[in-house]
Design an enzyme around this catalytic site. Sequence first.
Site, PDB file in Angstrom:
ATOM      1  N   ASN A 246     -36.435  33.908   1.381  1.00 16.99           N
ATOM      2  CA  ASN A 246     -37.048  35.166   1.796  1.00 16.99           C
ATOM      3  C   ASN A 246     -38.489  34.859   2.200  1.00 16.99           C
ATOM      4  OD1 ASN A 246     -38.149  37.710   2.010  1.00 16.99           O
ATOM      5  ND2 ASN A 246     -37.963  38.214  -0.174  1.00 16.99           N
ATOM      6  N   TRP A 247     -38.719  34.840   3.511  1.00 17.27           N
ATOM      7  CA  TRP A 247     -40.058  34.461   3.984  1.00 17.27           C
ATOM      8  C   TRP A 247     -41.071  35.580   3.792  1.00 17.27           C
ATOM      9  CZ3 TRP A 247     -39.141  31.891   9.470  1.00 17.27           C
ATOM     10  CH2 TRP A 247     -38.330  30.760   9.311  1.00 17.27           C
ATOM     11  N   LYS A 248     -40.572  36.781   3.517  1.00 15.29           N
ATOM     12  CA  LYS A 248     -41.457  37.949   3.401  1.00 15.29           C
ATOM     13  C   LYS A 248     -42.275  38.097   4.697  1.00 15.29           C
ATOM     14  CE  LYS A 248     -41.193  37.398  -1.523  1.00 15.29           C
ATOM     15  NZ  LYS A 248     -41.810  37.568  -2.847  1.00 15.29           N
TER      16      LYS A 248
ATOM     17  N   HIS B 243     -35.507  44.909  -2.637  1.00 18.39           N
ATOM     18  CA  HIS B 243     -36.438  43.927  -3.199  1.00 18.39           C
ATOM     19  C   HIS B 243     -37.528  44.676  -3.965  1.00 18.39           C
ATOM     20  CE1 HIS B 243     -39.529  40.886  -3.496  1.00 18.39           C
ATOM     21  NE2 HIS B 243     -38.568  39.996  -3.317  1.00 18.39           N
TER      22      HIS B 243
ATOM     23  N   GLU C  57     -40.582  44.390  -4.067  1.00 16.03           N
ATOM     24  CA  GLU C  57     -41.759  44.758  -3.263  1.00 16.03           C
ATOM     25  C   GLU C  57     -41.487  46.021  -2.454  1.00 16.03           C
ATOM     26  OE1 GLU C  57     -42.266  40.894  -1.489  1.00 16.03           O
ATOM     27  OE2 GLU C  57     -42.845  40.119  -3.458  1.00 16.03           O
TER      28      GLU C  57
ATOM     29  N   GLU D 120     -34.048  39.518 -10.131  1.00 16.84           N
ATOM     30  CA  GLU D 120     -35.412  39.027  -9.944  1.00 16.84           C
ATOM     31  C   GLU D 120     -36.359  39.793 -10.865  1.00 16.84           C
ATOM     32  OE1 GLU D 120     -36.022  37.164  -5.811  1.00 16.84           O
ATOM     33  OE2 GLU D 120     -36.204  39.305  -5.556  1.00 16.84           O
TER      34      GLU D 120
ATOM     35  N   GLY E  80     -43.449  35.295  -7.508  1.00 16.09           N
ATOM     36  CA  GLY E  80     -44.719  34.801  -6.978  1.00 16.09           C
ATOM     37  C   GLY E  80     -45.748  34.436  -8.031  1.00 16.09           C
TER      38      GLY E  80
ATOM     39  N   SER F  71     -39.989  32.746  -8.711  1.00 18.37           N
ATOM     40  CA  SER F  71     -40.610  31.450  -8.965  1.00 18.37           C
ATOM     41  C   SER F  71     -39.614  30.291  -9.079  1.00 18.37           C
ATOM     42  CB  SER F  71     -41.512  31.517 -10.198  1.00 18.37           C
ATOM     43  OG  SER F  71     -42.584  32.419  -9.967  1.00 18.37           O
TER      44      SER F  71
ATOM     45  N   GLY G 277     -38.638  32.821  -2.632  1.00 17.26           N
ATOM     46  CA  GLY G 277     -39.721  33.348  -1.804  1.00 17.26           C
ATOM     47  C   GLY G 277     -40.667  32.240  -1.391  1.00 17.26           C
ATOM     48  N   GLY G 278     -41.744  32.076  -2.157  1.00 22.06           N
ATOM     49  CA  GLY G 278     -42.797  31.116  -1.810  1.00 22.06           C
ATOM     50  C   GLY G 278     -42.285  29.733  -1.430  1.00 22.06           C
TER      51      GLY G 278
HETATM   52  P1  PGA Z   1     -40.912  33.819  -5.295  1.00 22.78           P
HETATM   53  O1  PGA Z   1     -40.265  35.157  -4.666  1.00 22.78           O
HETATM   54  O2  PGA Z   1     -39.875  32.738  -5.160  1.00 22.78           O
HETATM   55  O3  PGA Z   1     -42.124  33.571  -4.448  1.00 22.78           O
HETATM   56  O4  PGA Z   1     -41.226  34.119  -6.711  1.00 22.78           O
HETATM   57  C1  PGA Z   1     -38.929  35.472  -4.882  1.00 22.78           C
HETATM   58  C2  PGA Z   1     -38.584  36.748  -4.163  1.00 22.78           C
HETATM   59  O5  PGA Z   1     -39.441  37.644  -4.092  1.00 22.78           O
HETATM   60  O6  PGA Z   1     -37.468  36.905  -3.624  1.00 22.78           O
END
Ligand code: PGA
Length: 250
Positions: A8-10, A95, A97, A165, A171, A210, A231-232
Site C-alpha cells: 500500500n503506497w498510500k 483502511h 487512515e 492492522e 507506520g 510495521s 505500507g512503508g
Molecule cells: P506500515 O503501514 O507498513 O507503514 O505500518 C501498513 C498499512 O497502513 O497498511
Amino acid sequence: MRQLIAGNWKMNGLRTEGLARVAELRRAVQTDPPPCDLLVCPPATVVEATIRALEGSGIAVGGQDCHAEDKGAFTGDIAAPMLAELGCRYAIVGHSERRRDHGEDDAKVRAKALAAQRAGLIAIVCLGEREAERDAGQADAVVAGQLEGSWPEGGTGANTVIAYEPVWAIGTGRTPTLAEIAGVHALLRVRLVTRLGEPGRQVRLLYGGSVAPKNAAEILAFPNVDGGLVGGASLKVEDFIAIARACRPG
Ligand code: PGA
C-alpha cells in the site's frame, strides 16, 4: 493457502518514481519469483500506468479505496467499476487512515466492500484496534465487532480478504507480540467459520502494521496469517521483495 503480500503506497509517488519502482519490482520477481502472490496499490493517478508496466508479470494491481456507489455526484471519489475498468483486481477498503480521516464506519466499509464485489474486485477489508482499546483489554471485542459490521453479504474467500492492522502499529515500527497477532487471527478465523462454515477457512487473513524484512518471517510463519499488508516497506523494492521471500512456500 498461498500467501499474499500487498503493498500500500498510500499518497506517495509521482509517476516517474512509481514507474521506476514497479520496473525494479518486475525485474526482481522475474529473476527470483517469491513463493507468494503479489499486489501493489499505488495512488489512483498511477494505477493505469502501473497496470501497463506490470502486464504479464503476475503482479496484481489494486486501488487504495473505492466509493460505495457505482457512480454519481461524489466529487473527488473513485468508483469500483472505474478501478475494474483499468484492470485492477483488488480494492483496499476501510483502511484505518480512511476510517480516521474520512469518518468511515463499519457500515460504510461494508458498503464499499459490496461495491468492490459488484465490480468484480477483491475487497481487502481493513480492521484493527486502537492502542487504548488494546490497553483496556478490548482488542478482541473491537476486532470481532468490526468484522461483524464490515463483512459484506456474499463475501467469500474469492472476493474478500481481511487485513488485521492494529492502528497503533501502522507506520510506528511497533508490532503486537507474535502471540497477540496469532490470537487475533485465530479469532477472526473462528468468526469467519462460524459465519460461512468451512469456506470461512478460504478467506485470506493478512496482518498489517510495521511489517518489515526483520519481522516478516516470524509473523508470516503463523497459521491463519495468510499474508501481509505492507505500507512503508512497500516503497522500497528491496524491502518489499525481502518480505515476499519470507512467505511460507505454498
Ligand atoms: P506500515 O503501514 O507498513 O507503514 O505500518 C501498513 C498499512 O497502513 O497498511
